[in-house]
Design a protein around this motif. Sequence first.
Motif, PDB file in Angstrom:
ATOM      1  N   GLU A   1       7.516   8.717   2.639  1.00 24.84           N
ATOM      2  CA  GLU A   1       6.531   7.848   3.116  1.00 24.84           C
ATOM      3  C   GLU A   1       7.031   6.886   4.266  1.00 24.84           C
ATOM      4  O   GLU A   1       6.210   6.639   5.260  1.00 24.84           O
TER       5      GLU A   1
ATOM      6  N   GLU B   1       0.841  -1.150   0.005  1.00 22.53           N
ATOM      7  CA  GLU B   1      -0.039   0.100   0.114  1.00 22.53           C
ATOM      8  C   GLU B   1       0.718   1.167   0.024  1.00 22.53           C
ATOM      9  O   GLU B   1       0.551   2.199  -0.624  1.00 22.53           O
TER      10      GLU B   1
ATOM     11  N   LYS C   1       2.626   1.670  -3.425  1.00 24.52           N
ATOM     12  CA  LYS C   1       1.761   2.218  -4.522  1.00 24.52           C
ATOM     13  C   LYS C   1       1.546   3.704  -4.273  1.00 24.52           C
ATOM     14  O   LYS C   1       1.464   4.367  -5.208  1.00 24.52           O
ATOM     15  N   LYS C   2       1.607   4.304  -3.151  1.00 29.74           N
ATOM     16  CA  LYS C   2       1.552   5.725  -3.066  1.00 29.74           C
ATOM     17  C   LYS C   2       2.501   6.577  -3.669  1.00 29.74           C
ATOM     18  O   LYS C   2       2.346   7.626  -4.103  1.00 29.74           O
ATOM     19  N   CYS C   3       3.674   5.877  -3.869  1.00 29.09           N
ATOM     20  CA  CYS C   3       5.034   6.367  -4.372  1.00 29.09           C
ATOM     21  C   CYS C   3       5.334   6.182  -5.745  1.00 29.09           C
ATOM     22  O   CYS C   3       6.093   6.929  -6.209  1.00 29.09           O
TER      23      CYS C   3
END
Length: 226
Positions: free
Chosen positions: A148, A101, A104-106
């Motif tokens: 993150e 998760e 994926k944000k990066c």
Amino acid sequence: MNLKEHYIQLYKDAIRKISSDHYEIDELIDSKLDQRFGVTLLFRPSNEVKGKIQKFLSELKQVEPNQYYYPNSDIHITVMSIISCYEGFDSKKIELSKYVELIKKCLPKKSDIKIQFKGVTASNSCIILQGFMNNNIINDIRNSLRKEFKNSKLEQSLDKRYSIQTAHSTIVRFKEEFKQKEKFLNIIDKYVDFDFGTFEVEKMELVYNDWYQRKEFVKELHIFKI
């Protein structure tokens, strides 16, 4: 960073050390007791590029057959060492879904990432392919990962060994004293500007791995389409 100058300086320093027998031998490559494992986000070159790499390695093997040469299955480019290899680490100890998760944000929703392997460089313990990126997307991903993970409670060791900024790939490690060092270095010099080809990055892999990314120890944890 001027990447070309960085690679050239690495090469000059390494060749000087190797020529004067100040090189390092990795004594753990063949050890059955090596239990260093970690988690890495990486991608791999195309089969066409790997074919050219193996032709280069076959020349080196003819003069120094007992060094450690990466097979096609193990050649990779590290985006980020999420958890640097250490003894006793087990991927079952982490919540994989949370890592997936976060990563994926990066990652960008759309990207155009191409890598050119042109020339070789070295350290005092290995031979390395010079990788050149067509844009700054990979380093943007790395910076996002740093941010993150810093703000998370997940186990990580980003930049613990060094702050990665290149797209290099290690393809030879020294595991014994050289028998024909000058011939070996002459071949390296012949390929110092050789174009191994360009490939497009279409996916990144999150893997559980040993120190050398050997296929028999690597476990695929997740594939990210790019």
